[in-house]
Design a protein around this motif. Structure first.
Motif, PDB file in Angstrom:
ATOM      1  N   THR A  29       0.948  -1.326  -0.197  1.00  0.00           N
ATOM      2  CA  THR A  29       0.030   0.109  -0.092  1.00  0.00           C
ATOM      3  C   THR A  29       0.898   1.281  -0.177  1.00  0.00           C
ATOM      4  O   THR A  29       2.073   1.066   0.399  1.00  0.00           O
ATOM      5  CB  THR A  29      -0.938   0.041   1.083  1.00  0.00           C
ATOM      6  N   TYR A  30       0.071   2.430  -0.209  1.00  0.00           N
ATOM      7  CA  TYR A  30       0.724   3.597  -0.541  1.00  0.00           C
ATOM      8  C   TYR A  30       2.050   3.895  -1.384  1.00  0.00           C
ATOM      9  O   TYR A  30       2.842   4.594  -1.121  1.00  0.00           O
ATOM     10  CB  TYR A  30       1.388   3.997   1.000  1.00  0.00           C
ATOM     11  N   ASN A  31       2.044   3.006  -2.371  1.00  0.00           N
ATOM     12  CA  ASN A  31       2.920   3.191  -3.301  1.00  0.00           C
ATOM     13  C   ASN A  31       4.371   3.104  -2.873  1.00  0.00           C
ATOM     14  O   ASN A  31       5.094   3.636  -3.097  1.00  0.00           O
ATOM     15  CB  ASN A  31       2.890   4.467  -4.029  1.00  0.00           C
TER      16      ASN A  31
ATOM     17  N   ASP B 101       4.574   0.425  -7.831  1.00  0.00           N
ATOM     18  CA  ASP B 101       4.325   1.524  -6.972  1.00  0.00           C
ATOM     19  C   ASP B 101       4.093   3.041  -7.826  1.00  0.00           C
ATOM     20  O   ASP B 101       3.542   3.911  -7.318  1.00  0.00           O
ATOM     21  CB  ASP B 101       5.614   1.921  -6.163  1.00  0.00           C
ATOM     22  N   SER B 102       4.422   2.889  -9.045  1.00  0.00           N
ATOM     23  CA  SER B 102       4.057   3.961  -9.888  1.00  0.00           C
ATOM     24  C   SER B 102       2.654   4.136 -10.421  1.00  0.00           C
ATOM     25  O   SER B 102       2.115   5.030 -10.935  1.00  0.00           O
ATOM     26  CB  SER B 102       5.002   4.169 -11.078  1.00  0.00           C
ATOM     27  N   MET B 103       1.901   3.155 -10.204  1.00  0.00           N
ATOM     28  CA  MET B 103       0.431   3.088 -10.694  1.00  0.00           C
ATOM     29  C   MET B 103      -0.415   3.766  -9.639  1.00  0.00           C
ATOM     30  O   MET B 103      -0.111   3.870  -8.394  1.00  0.00           O
ATOM     31  CB  MET B 103      -0.084   1.528 -10.825  1.00  0.00           C
ATOM     32  N   PRO B 104      -1.567   4.470 -10.113  1.00  0.00           N
ATOM     33  CA  PRO B 104      -2.286   5.156  -9.233  1.00  0.00           C
ATOM     34  C   PRO B 104      -2.794   3.952  -8.169  1.00  0.00           C
ATOM     35  O   PRO B 104      -3.051   2.815  -8.307  1.00  0.00           O
ATOM     36  CB  PRO B 104      -3.338   5.556 -10.029  1.00  0.00           C
ATOM     37  N   SER B 105      -2.778   4.615  -6.966  1.00  0.00           N
ATOM     38  CA  SER B 105      -3.166   3.509  -5.665  1.00  0.00           C
ATOM     39  C   SER B 105      -4.513   3.353  -5.812  1.00  0.00           C
ATOM     40  O   SER B 105      -4.919   2.401  -5.109  1.00  0.00           O
ATOM     41  CB  SER B 105      -2.771   4.442  -4.482  1.00  0.00           C
ATOM     42  N   ASP B 106      -5.348   4.145  -6.421  1.00  0.00           N
ATOM     43  CA  ASP B 106      -6.955   3.582  -6.438  1.00  0.00           C
ATOM     44  C   ASP B 106      -7.219   2.797  -7.862  1.00  0.00           C
ATOM     45  O   ASP B 106      -8.337   2.579  -8.202  1.00  0.00           O
ATOM     46  CB  ASP B 106      -7.525   5.142  -6.556  1.00  0.00           C
ATOM     47  N   ASP B 107      -6.092   2.554  -8.676  1.00  0.00           N
ATOM     48  CA  ASP B 107      -6.376   1.641  -9.739  1.00  0.00           C
ATOM     49  C   ASP B 107      -7.068   0.158  -9.391  1.00  0.00           C
ATOM     50  O   ASP B 107      -6.278  -0.417  -8.923  1.00  0.00           O
ATOM     51  CB  ASP B 107      -4.968   1.646 -10.459  1.00  0.00           C
TER      52      ASP B 107
END
Length: 170
Positions: free
Chosen positions: A107-109, A153-159
């Protein structure tokens, strides 16, 4: 649960930064355990003796890693030493709690940093021995695993496409 005064409650917490209280009447932070100083220094430090705290609950070692990665904090020396000494105790922890904490590392990238810390503190060799062997055999600090986790981690956390299954596949 054991109830008591706020100070007693603070001293039962795992890390000083988790032992801070907010007084809504005075709009001030109450600190019984040195959490404000550690927050300012960006340090994760156990409340009490880390050897005892990690033996009481080995999952605290994973929590130290998770918070250090997520908040870009360092883990204080005595807690680092205790993790190195007691890392194998993680195998005594409840499997569902360990599994839950592994998923929280994503979580949290901050999964790349979290898993690097797991590896550096030898927790990975106990929890995920095959992945530990892969890291050791694929360049250690230069392992391609760190690139995969950094990409995650570079992906949006809400993806919504990033399920726990995708995380574990990485």
């Amino acid at each position: 649960n054991t109830f008591g005064s706020p100070e007693e409650d603070a001293k039962r917490r795992d890390f000083t930064v988790n032992g801070l209280f907010y007084d809504i009447k005075t709009f001030s932070v109450i600190d019984y355990v040195g959490g404000l100083d550690d927050l300012e220094r960006k340090t994760m430090r156990c409340i009490g003796d880390p050897d005892i705290r990690f033996r009481e609950d080995p999952v605290r070692m994973m929590r130290a890693v998770k918070f250090a990665a997520r908040l870009d904090f360092t883990i204080d020396r005595s807690s680092q030493k205790a993790i190195f000494e007691h890392h194998a105790d993680i195998l005594n922890a409840s499997v569902p709690r360990v599994c839950e904490e592994v998923f929280r590392l994503f979580t949290y990238n901050s999964s790349c940093k979290a898993f690097k810390l797991l590896w550096e503190y030898k927790l990975m060799q106990d929890l995920l021995p095959d992945i530990h062997k892969y890291v050791e055999g694929s360049g250690r600090h230069k392992s391609i695993l760190w690139n995969y986790l950094a990409a995650l981690d570079s992906m949006p956390s809400d993806d919504a496409s990033v399920s726990n299954g995708v995380r574990m596949a990485v």
